[in-house]
Motif scaffolding. Sequence first.
Motif, short mmCIF file in Angstrom:
data_model
loop_
_atom_site.label_atom_id
_atom_site.label_comp_id
_atom_site.label_asym_id
_atom_site.label_seq_id
_atom_site.Cartn_x
_atom_site.Cartn_y
_atom_site.Cartn_z
N ALA A 51 -13.35 -1.65 -7.63
CA ALA A 51 -12.27 -2.49 -7.11
C ALA A 51 -11.48 -2.00 -5.89
N VAL A 52 -10.82 -0.86 -6.45
CA VAL A 52 -9.97 0.00 -5.78
C VAL A 52 -10.23 0.50 -4.30
N ALA A 53 -11.53 0.98 -4.63
CA ALA A 53 -12.29 1.58 -3.48
C ALA A 53 -12.86 0.50 -2.43
N ALA A 54 -13.06 -0.69 -2.78
CA ALA A 54 -13.30 -1.58 -1.89
C ALA A 54 -12.14 -2.45 -1.32
N SER A 55 -11.00 -2.38 -2.20
CA SER A 55 -9.70 -2.88 -1.53
C SER A 55 -9.15 -1.88 -0.53
N VAL A 56 -9.10 -0.66 -0.68
CA VAL A 56 -8.68 0.35 0.26
C VAL A 56 -9.76 0.34 1.29
N GLY A 57 -10.69 0.32 1.05
CA GLY A 57 -11.85 0.14 2.41
C GLY A 57 -11.61 -1.04 3.31
N THR A 58 -11.28 -2.05 2.84
CA THR A 58 -11.29 -3.38 3.40
C THR A 58 -9.81 -3.39 4.19
N TRP A 59 -8.63 -2.74 3.49
CA TRP A 59 -7.58 -2.43 4.03
C TRP A 59 -7.45 -1.60 5.29
N ALA A 60 -8.17 -0.28 5.04
CA ALA A 60 -8.37 0.67 6.22
C ALA A 60 -9.14 0.00 7.44
N GLY A 61 -10.05 -0.76 7.19
CA GLY A 61 -10.90 -1.34 8.17
C GLY A 61 -10.04 -2.06 9.08
N VAL A 62 -9.09 -2.86 8.63
CA VAL A 62 -8.31 -4.02 9.47
C VAL A 62 -7.03 -3.05 9.94
N ARG A 63 -6.89 -1.75 9.70
CA ARG A 63 -5.44 -1.01 10.23
C ARG A 63 -5.87 -0.85 11.89
N ARG A 64 -4.86 -0.78 12.62
CA ARG A 64 -4.98 -0.35 14.18
C ARG A 64 -4.41 0.74 14.42
N ARG A 65 -3.67 1.34 13.47
CA ARG A 65 -3.00 2.68 13.66
C ARG A 65 -3.90 3.88 13.01
N ASN A 66 -3.50 5.02 13.76
CA ASN A 66 -4.28 6.16 13.18
C ASN A 66 -3.88 6.68 11.86
N VAL A 67 -4.86 6.53 10.73
CA VAL A 67 -4.46 6.74 9.37
C VAL A 67 -5.78 7.51 8.99
N ARG A 68 -5.18 8.74 8.08
CA ARG A 68 -5.97 9.25 7.29
C ARG A 68 -5.60 9.00 5.86
N ILE A 69 -6.73 8.75 5.10
CA ILE A 69 -6.44 8.26 3.65
C ILE A 69 -6.85 9.50 2.71
N ARG A 70 -6.19 9.88 1.94
CA ARG A 70 -6.27 10.77 0.82
C ARG A 70 -6.49 10.16 -0.40
N VAL A 71 -7.47 10.29 -1.28
CA VAL A 71 -7.60 9.64 -2.66
C VAL A 71 -7.95 10.71 -3.69
N ARG A 72 -7.32 10.68 -4.70
CA ARG A 72 -7.47 11.69 -5.59
C ARG A 72 -7.51 11.07 -7.00
N SER A 73 -8.35 11.86 -7.97
CA SER A 73 -8.41 11.53 -9.28
C SER A 73 -8.70 12.72 -10.04
N GLY A 74 -7.88 13.30 -10.78
CA GLY A 74 -7.68 14.44 -11.44
C GLY A 74 -7.84 15.72 -10.19
N GLU A 75 -8.96 16.47 -10.53
CA GLU A 75 -9.54 17.67 -9.74
C GLU A 75 -10.45 17.09 -8.37
N LYS A 76 -10.61 15.90 -8.41
CA LYS A 76 -11.55 15.19 -7.21
C LYS A 76 -10.65 14.72 -6.31
N GLU A 77 -11.01 14.90 -5.10
CA GLU A 77 -10.40 14.41 -3.88
C GLU A 77 -11.28 13.93 -2.95
#
Length: 119
Positions: free
Chosen positions: A65-91
């Motif tokens: 659900a988080v991945a889907a929500s972040v994906g949808t949010w990023a898909g409607v952005r008009r600015r240059n944005v890099r997203i970093r998502v981390r959980s424990g040692e994975k990023e």
Amino acid sequence: MIVEIGLQGDEAGYELRQLEKWLREDDGLARATISGRNAPTESGDMGPVLEALQVLLEPQGVLAAVAASVGTWAGVRRRNVRIRVRSGEKEVEIDATRLRDPDDIARRILRELDSKHEA
């Protein structure tokens, strides 16, 4: 599971607050705890700056659900944005200006962070 989301790019602090609002309004994340993490303040700073969002997920299946929500949010952005998502040692870091398909963004987040996909 704790997931941390950070942004880099045009007006990253503003965009992070917009993402926080977006996630809080997502019914699929009603059981998640969302909080902001401020960058350390330095001499001369006028106040705290939001550096990342921390999302506490219970049960762990909410990662989709988080991945889907972040994906949808990023898909409607008009600015240059890099997203970093981390959980424990994975990023995973995603240049959202190049990916406009919310499903692609969500799949990348899940592929990199979901423990079921470990080698």
